[in-house]
Design an enzyme around this catalytic site. Structure first.
Site, PDB file in Angstrom:
ATOM      1  N   HIS A  67       0.833  -1.204   0.000  1.00  0.00           N
ATOM      2  CA  HIS A  67       0.000   0.000   0.000  1.00  0.00           C
ATOM      3  C   HIS A  67       0.872   1.261   0.000  1.00  0.00           C
ATOM      4  CE1 HIS A  67      -3.632   2.383   1.049  1.00  0.00           C
ATOM      5  NE2 HIS A  67      -2.754   3.128   1.714  1.00  0.00           N
ATOM      6  N   GLU A  68       1.803   1.334   0.939  1.00  0.00           N
ATOM      7  CA  GLU A  68       2.636   2.539   1.034  1.00  0.00           C
ATOM      8  C   GLU A  68       3.547   2.694  -0.177  1.00  0.00           C
ATOM      9  OE1 GLU A  68       1.796   4.822   2.996  1.00  0.00           O
ATOM     10  OE2 GLU A  68       0.535   3.613   4.320  1.00  0.00           O
ATOM     11  N   CYS A  75      -7.895   3.628  -3.344  1.00  0.00           N
ATOM     12  CA  CYS A  75      -8.802   2.971  -4.284  1.00  0.00           C
ATOM     13  C   CYS A  75     -10.123   2.664  -3.575  1.00  0.00           C
ATOM     14  CB  CYS A  75      -8.154   1.682  -4.793  1.00  0.00           C
ATOM     15  SG  CYS A  75      -9.173   0.751  -5.954  1.00  0.00           S
TER      16      CYS A  75
END
Length: 188
Positions: free
Chosen positions: A137-138, A148
């Protein structure tokens, strides 16, 4: 990828998690010509000023400039710090991670990813899965992706550990296309 193992608890070492992440990320990003290296420990003593004693947490944004210097020192495309302390940002009780796309750096905390934090028995497999999701994610943010709306996409915002557990470790088709486009650009 920088790791920190100086947080003392009965949770044990995070070295196996770091090794898992290095191997997984190395395989994933190799197809984009990006090498992933684990370069050693990140001492929390550099971040004493980021600690808020009232909250018993570290202000996450203070990790990012140091990671930016590390990125420059290693002539890296991006830098990711993994810490074993609780982190926060103003307006949030806690965060799992924070990225700065402009600096191409991110920090992820394992602290709230441990099942033990929620009163559950230790589960290294679950810890690694959660860590992978937060790291992907990061890094998605680092490489230009936003949040999203798809709750299964790794780029979906995690407001709680339940959100992290629901989502996949992978990008949805739309986010993956954007990621591939961004990684193909020479300036990313």
């Amino acid at each position: 990828m920088m790791g920190n193992d100086s947080y003392s608890s009965n949770r044990g070492s995070s070295r196996d998690v770091l090794s898992f992440l290095q191997n997984f990320l190395g395989g994933f990003y190799a197809k984009y010509g990006i090498e992933v290296k684990l370069v050693g420990g990140l001492s929390l003593s550099k971040f004493y000023y980021a600690f808020d004693a009232e909250r018993n947490q570290f202000l996450a944004r203070h990790f990012l400039p140091v990671l930016s210097y590390i990125k420059k020192d290693f002539n890296a495309r991006a830098a990711l710090g993994i810490v074993n302390v609780d982190i926060y940002e103003p307006g949030f009780n806690f965060i799992f991670g924070l990225a700065h796309p402009g600096l191409k750096v991110a920090v992820v905390s394992l602290y709230r990813l441990y099942p033990e934090f929620y009163g559950n028995p230790p589960d290294r497999k679950l810890l690694k899965e959660r860590a992978l999701k937060e790291v992907m994610h990061e890094l998605g943010h680092v490489f230009g992706l936003g949040h999203c709306p798809n709750p299964k996409c790794v780029m979906h915002f995690s407001n709680s550990i339940i959100d992290t557990d629901i989502k996949s470790w992978m990008y949805c088709e739309s986010c993956l296309r954007k990621l591939e486009k961004n990684l193909a650009r020479s300036h990313v």
